[in-house]
Design a protein around this motif. Sequence first.
Motif, short mmCIF file in Angstrom:
data_model
loop_
_atom_site.label_atom_id
_atom_site.label_comp_id
_atom_site.label_asym_id
_atom_site.label_seq_id
_atom_site.Cartn_x
_atom_site.Cartn_y
_atom_site.Cartn_z
N GLU A 88 0.83 -1.21 0.00
CA GLU A 88 0.00 0.00 0.00
C GLU A 88 0.87 1.26 0.00
OE1 GLU A 88 -3.41 0.22 -0.23
OE2 GLU A 88 -3.17 -1.92 -0.68
N ILE A 89 1.97 1.21 0.73
CA ILE A 89 2.85 2.38 0.81
C ILE A 89 3.50 2.68 -0.53
CG2 ILE A 89 5.03 3.20 1.81
CD1 ILE A 89 4.20 1.66 4.40
N ILE A 90 3.96 1.65 -1.20
CA ILE A 90 4.64 1.84 -2.48
C ILE A 90 3.70 2.43 -3.54
CG2 ILE A 90 5.72 0.59 -4.40
CD1 ILE A 90 6.98 -1.25 -2.29
N LYS A 91 2.40 2.20 -3.38
CA LYS A 91 1.43 2.78 -4.31
C LYS A 91 1.43 4.31 -4.27
CE LYS A 91 -1.90 -1.06 -4.11
NZ LYS A 91 -3.28 -1.44 -3.67
N VAL A 92 1.74 4.87 -3.09
CA VAL A 92 1.62 6.32 -2.93
C VAL A 92 2.97 7.00 -2.65
CG1 VAL A 92 -0.74 6.13 -2.08
CG2 VAL A 92 1.14 6.13 -0.43
N ASP A 93 4.02 6.21 -2.45
CA ASP A 93 5.31 6.80 -2.06
C ASP A 93 6.45 5.98 -2.64
OD1 ASP A 93 7.46 7.99 -0.81
OD2 ASP A 93 6.46 8.19 1.12
N THR A 94 7.15 6.54 -3.60
CA THR A 94 8.28 5.83 -4.21
C THR A 94 9.61 6.51 -3.88
OG1 THR A 94 7.96 7.10 -6.25
CG2 THR A 94 6.87 4.95 -6.11
N GLY A 95 9.61 7.30 -2.83
CA GLY A 95 10.82 8.01 -2.44
C GLY A 95 11.95 7.09 -2.02
N GLU A 96 13.17 7.59 -2.09
CA GLU A 96 14.34 6.78 -1.75
C GLU A 96 14.32 6.37 -0.28
OE1 GLU A 96 17.94 8.69 -2.81
OE2 GLU A 96 17.46 8.82 -4.96
N ASP A 97 13.79 7.22 0.59
CA ASP A 97 13.74 6.87 2.00
C ASP A 97 12.86 5.67 2.25
OD1 ASP A 97 11.47 8.25 1.29
OD2 ASP A 97 11.57 9.73 2.90
N VAL A 98 11.73 5.59 1.55
CA VAL A 98 10.84 4.44 1.69
C VAL A 98 11.51 3.19 1.13
CG1 VAL A 98 8.67 3.41 0.90
CG2 VAL A 98 8.70 5.76 1.72
#
Length: 309
Positions: free
Chosen positions: A147-157
């Motif tokens: 679910e997180i990757i769907k909305v956040d593709t930042g390097e920190d994630v």
Amino acid sequence: MNIIDVSTICEPWGINIKETKKLSDRALLLITVNGEKFVLKVKGNVQKTENENNLLRYIKSNSLNVQIPLPNKHGDTIVTHNEISYCLYNFIEGETVCAADSLKNPFIPGLLGETLALLHIIMEKADVSNFIEKNLYNMVSQYALKEIIKVDTGEDVQFIVKTMGAEFQKRIESLPKQLIHRDAHIFNFIFKGYSLSGVIDFEIAEINVRIFDLCYCCTSVLNEVFSDLSAREDWFRFVNEMLDKYNQLNPLTDCEKNSIWHVMLCIQLIFMAYFSNNRPLYKSNKAMLMWIYENKKKITDDIFLSNWD
């Protein structure tokens, strides 16, 4: 819910309602004409509610104060009105303590640790045949991260995602499991003076990692004070004192002591996924995740193990 509906729902209990006060979206405080207090809760699945009610009676019989369902004149503890199920519970006198005050009050961390230790000792011996067992690592890897990757593709994630590898999985899945409260938020503990008068809201009790309750209680406090930098430092002391008291009464394994940081990360990832469509709440939970991640040494070395035998 208006007073007429409440009176109709409560008729089988024979109580005369004078006034009501909203406690949450699913709970009302009822005050009768005689000054008695009760809590009316909206419930879901009947079988799940019966499981919860049996657990509450078991915990109460073992001398830990919880809200127990009250039988009505027909002997039932669950009633249905307009296709919605309700239970009536006794009211526990006392008050909740905000996170900021829990950091300042020297009695609160120990009381929480003691209460959770006793609660786990009791719940470990409860009948768990009708309770669901959850896999914490799977909740993170198969739900939260996706679910997180769907909305956040930042390097920190992406960096955090790499942390959740085979070694992390092995650690989480080796932790002791038992029936836990699962919603051990600071606001689900009722205090009266210098003592804890009860624990509430067992609706989502499940079999899961034992230290989930401890970590969730800690992160619930951190969440409330996170914007205050000085309070963050106080939080480390709070967590150490709470876990130390728990450990005195219900010893933690070495694996549990060394996995507090890991379970806290899991909890934050689950919250990030839950709030993935609410940008402000997602960002605040992500900030907490990164702060917990960056403070690994202080959490795993400097705090939790420093004063424990």
